[in-house]
Design a protein around this motif. Structure first.
Motif, PDB file in Angstrom:
ATOM      1  N   PRO A 101       0.785  -1.245   0.000  1.00 38.05           N
ATOM      2  CA  PRO A 101       0.000   0.000   0.000  1.00 38.05           C
ATOM      3  C   PRO A 101       0.808   1.282   0.000  1.00 38.05           C
ATOM      4  N   PHE A 102       1.956   1.294   0.687  1.00 36.36           N
ATOM      5  CA  PHE A 102       2.671   2.559   0.805  1.00 36.36           C
ATOM      6  C   PHE A 102       3.578   2.823  -0.393  1.00 36.36           C
ATOM      7  N   ARG A 103       3.940   1.789  -1.159  1.00 38.55           N
ATOM      8  CA  ARG A 103       4.609   2.013  -2.441  1.00 38.55           C
ATOM      9  C   ARG A 103       3.616   2.686  -3.402  1.00 38.55           C
ATOM     10  N   ARG A 104       2.393   2.154  -3.451  1.00 36.02           N
ATOM     11  CA  ARG A 104       1.378   2.750  -4.330  1.00 36.02           C
ATOM     12  C   ARG A 104       1.024   4.168  -3.861  1.00 36.02           C
ATOM     13  N   ALA A 105       0.974   4.373  -2.546  1.00 35.22           N
ATOM     14  CA  ALA A 105       0.630   5.699  -2.027  1.00 35.22           C
ATOM     15  C   ALA A 105       1.665   6.739  -2.420  1.00 35.22           C
ATOM     16  N   VAL A 106       2.943   6.355  -2.424  1.00 35.30           N
ATOM     17  CA  VAL A 106       4.000   7.266  -2.869  1.00 35.30           C
ATOM     18  C   VAL A 106       3.833   7.557  -4.356  1.00 35.30           C
ATOM     19  N   GLU A 107       3.637   6.513  -5.151  1.00 40.74           N
ATOM     20  CA  GLU A 107       3.510   6.680  -6.595  1.00 40.74           C
ATOM     21  C   GLU A 107       2.326   7.571  -6.965  1.00 40.74           C
ATOM     22  N   GLU A 108       1.272   7.521  -6.165  1.00 43.90           N
ATOM     23  CA  GLU A 108       0.061   8.282  -6.457  1.00 43.90           C
ATOM     24  C   GLU A 108       0.055   9.664  -5.807  1.00 43.90           C
ATOM     25  N   GLY A 109       1.126  10.021  -5.106  1.00 42.94           N
ATOM     26  CA  GLY A 109       1.226  11.349  -4.502  1.00 42.94           C
ATOM     27  C   GLY A 109       0.310  11.559  -3.320  1.00 42.94           C
ATOM     28  N   LEU A 110       0.024  10.487  -2.585  1.00 44.16           N
ATOM     29  CA  LEU A 110      -0.899  10.580  -1.450  1.00 44.16           C
ATOM     30  C   LEU A 110      -0.200  10.987  -0.159  1.00 44.16           C
ATOM     31  N   LEU A 111       1.133  10.877  -0.123  1.00 40.86           N
ATOM     32  CA  LEU A 111       1.890  11.112   1.111  1.00 40.86           C
ATOM     33  C   LEU A 111       2.866  12.267   0.964  1.00 40.86           C
ATOM     34  N   ALA A 112       3.061  13.001   2.057  1.00 42.39           N
ATOM     35  CA  ALA A 112       4.131  13.999   2.150  1.00 42.39           C
ATOM     36  C   ALA A 112       5.369  13.269   2.665  1.00 42.39           C
ATOM     37  N   GLY A 113       6.260  12.874   1.760  1.00 45.18           N
ATOM     38  CA  GLY A 113       7.332  11.938   2.081  1.00 45.18           C
ATOM     39  C   GLY A 113       8.207  12.339   3.244  1.00 45.18           C
ATOM     40  N   ASP A 114       8.487  13.622   3.404  1.00 49.08           N
ATOM     41  CA  ASP A 114       9.366  14.051   4.484  1.00 49.08           C
ATOM     42  C   ASP A 114       8.644  14.115   5.820  1.00 49.08           C
ATOM     43  N   LYS A 115       7.344  13.774   5.827  1.00 45.16           N
ATOM     44  CA  LYS A 115       6.561  13.756   7.057  1.00 45.16           C
ATOM     45  C   LYS A 115       5.975  12.373   7.316  1.00 45.16           C
ATOM     46  N   VAL A 116       6.684  11.339   6.839  1.00 46.57           N
ATOM     47  CA  VAL A 116       6.259   9.956   7.048  1.00 46.57           C
ATOM     48  C   VAL A 116       7.218   9.278   8.018  1.00 46.57           C
ATOM     49  N   TRP A 117       6.651   8.637   9.028  1.00 46.19           N
ATOM     50  CA  TRP A 117       7.436   7.925  10.036  1.00 46.19           C
ATOM     51  C   TRP A 117       6.980   6.473  10.053  1.00 46.19           C
ATOM     52  N   GLN A 118       7.927   5.560   9.918  1.00 46.50           N
ATOM     53  CA  GLN A 118       7.647   4.130  10.024  1.00 46.50           C
ATOM     54  C   GLN A 118       8.369   3.602  11.253  1.00 46.50           C
ATOM     55  N   ILE A 119       7.586   3.110  12.211  1.00 48.89           N
ATOM     56  CA  ILE A 119       8.117   2.766  13.530  1.00 48.89           C
ATOM     57  C   ILE A 119       7.856   1.289  13.826  1.00 48.89           C
ATOM     58  N   GLY A 120       8.913   0.586  14.241  1.00 53.92           N
ATOM     59  CA  GLY A 120       8.769  -0.807  14.653  1.00 53.92           C
ATOM     60  C   GLY A 120       9.205  -1.818  13.619  1.00 53.92           C
ATOM     61  N   LEU A 121       9.767  -1.360  12.478  1.00 55.22           N
ATOM     62  CA  LEU A 121      10.162  -2.282  11.414  1.00 55.22           C
ATOM     63  C   LEU A 121      11.237  -3.248  11.912  1.00 55.22           C
ATOM     64  N   ARG A 122      11.159  -4.482  11.420  1.00 59.75           N
ATOM     65  CA  ARG A 122      12.110  -5.489  11.915  1.00 59.75           C
ATOM     66  C   ARG A 122      11.947  -6.781  11.108  1.00 59.75           C
ATOM     67  N   GLY A 123      12.668  -7.811  11.558  1.00 62.88           N
ATOM     68  CA  GLY A 123      12.524  -9.142  10.983  1.00 62.88           C
ATOM     69  C   GLY A 123      13.467  -9.360   9.815  1.00 62.88           C
ATOM     70  N   THR A 124      13.226 -10.442   9.097  1.00 63.87           N
ATOM     71  CA  THR A 124      14.039 -10.792   7.939  1.00 63.87           C
ATOM     72  C   THR A 124      13.448 -10.160   6.689  1.00 63.87           C
ATOM     73  N   GLY A 125      14.282 -10.059   5.656  1.00 65.62           N
ATOM     74  CA  GLY A 125      13.816  -9.480   4.395  1.00 65.62           C
ATOM     75  C   GLY A 125      14.497 -10.148   3.229  1.00 65.62           C
ATOM     76  N   TYR A 126      14.189  -9.669   2.042  1.00 59.26           N
ATOM     77  CA  TYR A 126      14.806 -10.205   0.836  1.00 59.26           C
ATOM     78  C   TYR A 126      16.063  -9.427   0.449  1.00 59.26           C
ATOM     79  N   ALA A 127      16.104  -8.157   0.836  1.00 55.64           N
ATOM     80  CA  ALA A 127      17.250  -7.310   0.513  1.00 55.64           C
ATOM     81  C   ALA A 127      17.173  -6.063   1.373  1.00 55.64           C
ATOM     82  N   ALA A 128      18.294  -5.333   1.469  1.00 60.05           N
ATOM     83  CA  ALA A 128      18.323  -4.098   2.255  1.00 60.05           C
ATOM     84  C   ALA A 128      17.322  -3.078   1.739  1.00 60.05           C
TER      85      ALA A 128
END
Length: 334
Positions: A185-212
């Motif tokens: 959802p937040f990749r699409r939200a960026v692409e569609e101009g729904l978010l003010a990018g410099d005012k977005v906070w993502q808190i609690g991210l963790r775990g394993t992933g596929y890449a950095a």
């Protein structure tokens, strides 16, 4: 008559009477908490947002999930557990029902056989709600729902600031070749101009992933990423002071809270649990730290009752939604 009884039951314990025209949660002395209709906080259920300042809305969707399903039952279970909530916030002094007209608008009638159609249905529903000047507080449902809600919110308010609590950044480009799912959802939200990018906070991210890139891509968009391990054992009150300073009191803010942002020892009833998460007190600090911001909408997503055998995850979700109500503009503090 029942509405009058619940208002009287509440007022007899208050020094300042609540305006009689404002809806009140049905009190435990007017109806046993295990009885009555299972609306959010046992508030009245209304068919329209007309005349409401805020409303609880269920989106019973889980066809965007990638692992364990069951979030379609989330809104119903959160409502059931919310019977324990009372109108006054003892910790913060917030008294939302003293000033805001609040009700439960029921559930969005999603198309359980089509995710694309459901997304359009959700946006249209929220267009109507926001058109009445009503702030939506959403009971999910999987995190796919954030995208159609943000589409409606951005139509009314422009690109919004975002406070996103989650174990996952949800910025995948696609999942199984699909552009819309609970991890995108937040990749699409960026692409569609729904978010003010410099005012977005993502808190609690963790775990394993596929890449950095899973966490680097958000940073490249201007997001502030706060991994869970960087705030273990810490109060998040100082972090939220930074959030308020960066966003400011005027810019519209949306809160999106995935219950898996909290450690599964607190919230096991979810589809994609990750160890080493935030604590419940930290979750409360994040939401309470939004007081003073121009919050224009909120969601609490990814509660899966089939994996919530005790009901504690749904109870936690109900409390967090109430805390979100308490930080809306216009809520008085005693």
């Amino acid at each position: 008559m029942a509405a009058r009884a619940q208002t009287l039951s509440r007022n007899q314990f208050m020094s300042t009477p609540t305006p009689s025209h404002l809806n009140q949660p049905l009190g435990g002395n007017a109806m046993p908490r295990f009885a009555g209709l299972a609306s959010m906080m046992r508030l009245p259920v209304t068919p329209s947002a007309h005349g409401l300042d805020a409303a609880f809305i269920g989106v019973p969707l889980d066809i965007g999930t990638s692992n364990r399903s069951g979030t379609r039952f989330g809104p119903r279970q959160i409502r059931a557990e919310s019977c324990l909530l009372r109108p006054y916030n003892m910790a913060t002094g917030a008294a939302p029902f003293d000033a805001l007209q609040v009700a439960d608008l029921g559930d969005v009638p999603i198309n359980t056989y089509s995710l694309p159609k459901s997304v359009d249905i959700i946006t249209a529903f929220y267009d109507e709600v926001l058109g009445h000047g009503c702030v939506p507080l959403t009971l999910g449902g999987d995190h796919t729902i954030a995208l159609p809600i943000l589409r409606a919110v951005a139509k009314r308010h422009g690109p919004v600031a975002l406070i996103h609590v989650d174990a996952h950044a949800d910025i995948n480009d696609d999942m199984f070749g699909e552009k819309i799912a609970h991890g995108t959802p937040f990749r699409r939200a960026v692409e569609e101009g729904l978010l003010a990018g410099d005012k977005v906070w993502q808190i609690g991210l963790r775990g394993t992933g596929y890449a950095a890139d899973d966490f680097d891509w958000p940073r490249q968009q201007g997001f502030t990423v706060v991994p869970a391990h960087e705030v273990w054992y810490q109060s998040l009150a100082p972090l939220m002071a930074q959030v308020r300073e960066r966003i400011g009191p005027e810019h519209p803010v949306y809160i999106s809270f995935d219950i898996d942002g909290l450690d599964p020892s607190y919230a096991a009833g979810t589809g994609t649990p990750e160890i080493g998460g935030l604590s419940v007190p930290q979750g409360l600090e994040i939401v309470r730290g939004c007081r003073g911001l121009n919050v224009v909408g909120c969601d609490l997503v990814e509660v899966s009752p089939p994996y919530d055998t005790s009901g504690n995850t749904a109870l936690l979700a109900a409390n967090l939604l109430y805390e979100m109500l308490c930080v809306l503009p216009g809520v008085p503090y005693r």
